[in-house]
Scaffold this motif. Structure first.
Motif, PDB file in Angstrom:
ATOM      1  N   GLY A  42       0.814  -1.208   0.000  1.00 32.90           N
ATOM      2  CA  GLY A  42       0.000   0.000   0.000  1.00 32.90           C
ATOM      3  C   GLY A  42       0.845   1.253   0.000  1.00 32.90           C
ATOM      4  N   THR A  43       1.497   1.526   1.132  1.00 27.87           N
ATOM      5  CA  THR A  43       2.252   2.766   1.290  1.00 27.87           C
ATOM      6  C   THR A  43       3.381   2.885   0.282  1.00 27.87           C
ATOM      7  OG1 THR A  43       1.763   2.735   3.656  1.00 27.87           O
ATOM      8  CG2 THR A  43       3.517   4.188   2.923  1.00 27.87           C
ATOM      9  N   GLU A  44       4.165   1.819   0.109  1.00 27.29           N
ATOM     10  CA  GLU A  44       5.316   1.925  -0.797  1.00 27.29           C
ATOM     11  C   GLU A  44       4.903   1.988  -2.260  1.00 27.29           C
ATOM     12  OE1 GLU A  44       9.083  -0.056   0.211  1.00 27.29           O
ATOM     13  OE2 GLU A  44       8.013  -0.889   1.937  1.00 27.29           O
ATOM     14  N   SER A  45       3.735   1.470  -2.573  1.00 30.14           N
ATOM     15  CA  SER A  45       3.220   1.639  -3.932  1.00 30.14           C
ATOM     16  C   SER A  45       2.927   3.112  -4.198  1.00 30.14           C
ATOM     17  CB  SER A  45       1.949   0.811  -4.121  1.00 30.14           C
ATOM     18  OG  SER A  45       1.368   1.047  -5.385  1.00 30.14           O
ATOM     19  N   LEU A  51       2.856   9.509  -5.181  1.00 27.83           N
ATOM     20  CA  LEU A  51       1.537   9.915  -4.714  1.00 27.83           C
ATOM     21  C   LEU A  51       1.495  10.232  -3.224  1.00 27.83           C
ATOM     22  CD1 LEU A  51      -0.680   7.395  -6.732  1.00 27.83           C
ATOM     23  CD2 LEU A  51      -0.298   9.827  -7.198  1.00 27.83           C
ATOM     24  N   ALA A  52       2.664  10.297  -2.581  1.00 26.81           N
ATOM     25  CA  ALA A  52       2.714  10.657  -1.161  1.00 26.81           C
ATOM     26  C   ALA A  52       2.872  12.172  -1.038  1.00 26.81           C
ATOM     27  CB  ALA A  52       3.881   9.952  -0.477  1.00 26.81           C
ATOM     28  N   PRO A  53       2.171  12.807  -0.085  1.00 27.84           N
ATOM     29  CA  PRO A  53       2.302  14.268   0.091  1.00 27.84           C
ATOM     30  C   PRO A  53       3.736  14.653   0.449  1.00 27.84           C
ATOM     31  CG  PRO A  53       0.412  13.403   1.302  1.00 27.84           C
ATOM     32  CD  PRO A  53       1.201  12.212   0.857  1.00 27.84           C
ATOM     33  N   SER A 230      -8.958  -0.874   1.216  1.00 31.27           N
ATOM     34  CA  SER A 230      -8.627  -1.168  -0.179  1.00 31.27           C
ATOM     35  C   SER A 230      -7.564  -0.233  -0.743  1.00 31.27           C
ATOM     36  CB  SER A 230      -9.882  -1.068  -1.043  1.00 31.27           C
ATOM     37  OG  SER A 230     -10.292   0.281  -1.161  1.00 31.27           O
ATOM     38  N   GLY A 231      -7.393   0.930  -0.133  1.00 31.45           N
ATOM     39  CA  GLY A 231      -6.494   1.929  -0.686  1.00 31.45           C
ATOM     40  C   GLY A 231      -7.128   2.755  -1.792  1.00 31.45           C
ATOM     41  N   SER A 232      -8.381   2.457  -2.130  1.00 27.25           N
ATOM     42  CA  SER A 232      -9.091   3.181  -3.185  1.00 27.25           C
ATOM     43  C   SER A 232     -10.096   4.153  -2.558  1.00 27.25           C
ATOM     44  CB  SER A 232      -9.834   2.201  -4.089  1.00 27.25           C
ATOM     45  OG  SER A 232     -10.692   2.893  -4.984  1.00 27.25           O
ATOM     46  N   GLY A 252      -9.003   2.426   7.266  1.00 25.68           N
ATOM     47  CA  GLY A 252      -7.617   2.041   7.481  1.00 25.68           C
ATOM     48  C   GLY A 252      -6.726   2.390   6.315  1.00 25.68           C
ATOM     49  N   SER A 253      -7.315   2.726   5.176  1.00 23.98           N
ATOM     50  CA  SER A 253      -6.529   3.071   3.989  1.00 23.98           C
ATOM     51  C   SER A 253      -5.807   4.393   4.177  1.00 23.98           C
ATOM     52  CB  SER A 253      -7.436   3.196   2.764  1.00 23.98           C
ATOM     53  OG  SER A 253      -7.976   1.953   2.387  1.00 23.98           O
ATOM     54  N   TRP A 254      -4.598   4.468   3.607  1.00 20.07           N
ATOM     55  CA  TRP A 254      -3.928   5.754   3.458  1.00 20.07           C
ATOM     56  C   TRP A 254      -3.952   6.071   1.978  1.00 20.07           C
ATOM     57  CZ3 TRP A 254       1.532   7.169   2.084  1.00 20.07           C
ATOM     58  CH2 TRP A 254       1.745   8.536   2.254  1.00 20.07           C
ATOM     59  N   TYR A 255      -4.634   7.153   1.613  1.00 17.80           N
ATOM     60  CA  TYR A 255      -4.839   7.484   0.207  1.00 17.80           C
ATOM     61  C   TYR A 255      -3.726   8.359  -0.369  1.00 17.80           C
ATOM     62  CZ  TYR A 255      -9.557   5.963   1.475  1.00 17.80           C
ATOM     63  OH  TYR A 255     -10.633   5.249   1.939  1.00 17.80           O
ATOM     64  N   GLY A 256      -2.820   8.835   0.478  1.00 19.10           N
ATOM     65  CA  GLY A 256      -1.787   9.724  -0.029  1.00 19.10           C
ATOM     66  C   GLY A 256      -2.420  10.981  -0.611  1.00 19.10           C
ATOM     67  N   ARG A 257      -2.060  11.311  -1.847  1.00 19.27           N
ATOM     68  CA  ARG A 257      -2.626  12.495  -2.502  1.00 19.27           C
ATOM     69  C   ARG A 257      -3.840  12.160  -3.365  1.00 19.27           C
ATOM     70  NH1 ARG A 257       0.283  14.747  -6.097  1.00 19.27           N
ATOM     71  NH2 ARG A 257       2.132  13.439  -6.257  1.00 19.27           N
TER      72      ARG A 257
END
Length: 343
Positions: A42-45, A51-53, A230-232, A252-257
């Motif tokens: 998830g995060t590393e993708s 896509l990380a702030p 899901s991350g979506s 629980g998802s971290w959506y980043g940007r």
């Protein structure tokens, strides 16, 4: 000085390996040689895709992850290794000890003793590599607080979603459903016990998840508890629509940007849905008087021993082929469950 190598994220879609020189371990520090590290699906993708702030801290609670997501930077948080050198004031019993560390992907690193988690002899390196994500799964379970007889739905069966589902399968629930688009993930989930696993791309589910679940025996009143892992961002609307009156939706998802457009004018408003933010860096306030991170980690280690998620590893890449590992993760997610780097 000690020679080591580290993976750096240098631009969207690019990682490089850099040689670094490490000073010998200081007081109550040790040198760890990494044997295995897990790549977060998830995060590393998000990080690899840019896509990380940029201005967000990597992790304010982990010393090895200071700084922010501005290139270039090191990242990763699931290293298994062996102590190979002791600093002053460190007992000799640490020499050769297998440990887990929330540390970026590096061949060698210096760590203080309180940053290391000694591993039980009967826990394999492969199972131990899931420790960070198992702790997250337990945190999600705490935040959702499932009750006996409830109906629970999990959206997203990546590694964290699968580990969360495995913990929920141990509860005496009336219904436990899970949704994911990839057959490989659904097949793994089907082995976890009394779980009904559905295809997230089924047209009936996409058009009316509430009624689709009811058609499969799920409570017609809706879910008592829904996990969106899901991350979506789009899945958050599905989660809200699946929840029953005053139901809880744990995000629980971290959506980043990635942005989420929410429909809050229908089911959410009328049904008094509760949205719960869950993040593993802290403990749920209502249990923080009794639980500590150490207690949660001890439970996570036992859960790994019982579950053996190392069997879910689908790909192993030598550390020097990290770029191929991340390409595999991003371009072929349907066949990539857990990717690990070997050293």
């Amino acid at each position: 000085m000690i020679s080591g190598q580290s993976i750096y994220f240098t631009a969207p879609g690019r990682v490089t390996i850099r040689s670094e020189m490490l000073a010998p371990p200081g007081v109550r520090e040790v040198l760890v040689q990494t044997t295995l590290s897990a790549v977060s699906s998830g995060t590393e993708s998000l990080v690899f895709q840019g896509l990380a702030p940029e201005n967000m801290q990597l992790d304010a609670n982990i010393n090895s992850l200071r700084g922010n997501f501005r290139y270039p930077f090191k990242y990763g948080y699931a290293c298994v290794g062996q102590v190979t050198m002791l600093g002053p004031g460190v007992d000799n019993e640490w020499q050769g000890r297998r440990v887990f560390a929330f540390n970026p992907h590096e061949s060698h690193f210096i760590a203080s003793l309180d940053a290391l988690i000694p591993l039980p002899a009967d826990l394999t390196d492969e199972d131990a590599a899931f420790l960070a994500n198992m702790e997250t799964a337990i945190n999600f379970t705490h935040d959702g607080a499932p009750l006996i007889g409830e109906s629970v739905l999990v959206l997203g069966l990546g590694v964290v979603g699968m580990l969360t589902l495995a913990q929920l399968a141990r509860f005496p629930l009336t219904h436990l459903f899970a949704l994911d688009r990839y057959p490989l993930r659904r097949e793994i989930a089907s082995r976890l016990g009394n779980v009904q696993v559905l295809d997230a791309e089924d047209p009936a589910i996409l058009s009316d998840l509430h009624n689709a679940l009811a058609a499969h025996g799920f409570a017609s009143r809706g879910a008592d508890l829904v996990y969106e892992i899901s991350g979506s961002p789009d899945a958050l609307n599905l989660a809200i629509n699946a929840a029953g009156y005053n139901g809880r939706v744990v995000i629980g998802s971290w959506y980043g940007r990635k942005k989420s457009v929410l429909d809050l004018g229908g089911a959410f408003h009328r049904n008094r849905i509760q949205l719960v933010s869950s993040q593993v860096s802290s403990l749920a306030p209502e249990i923080s008087g009794r639980w500590t991170k150490e207690r949660r980690l001890a439970l996570a280690l036992q859960a790994l021993h019982d579950l053996h998620p190392g069997e879910w590893i689908t790909h192993r890449f030598p550390f020097t082929q990290a770029d191929q590992a991340y390409q595999q993760l991003v371009l072929r997610p349907e066949e990539s469950f857990q990717i690990v780097l070997t050293y």
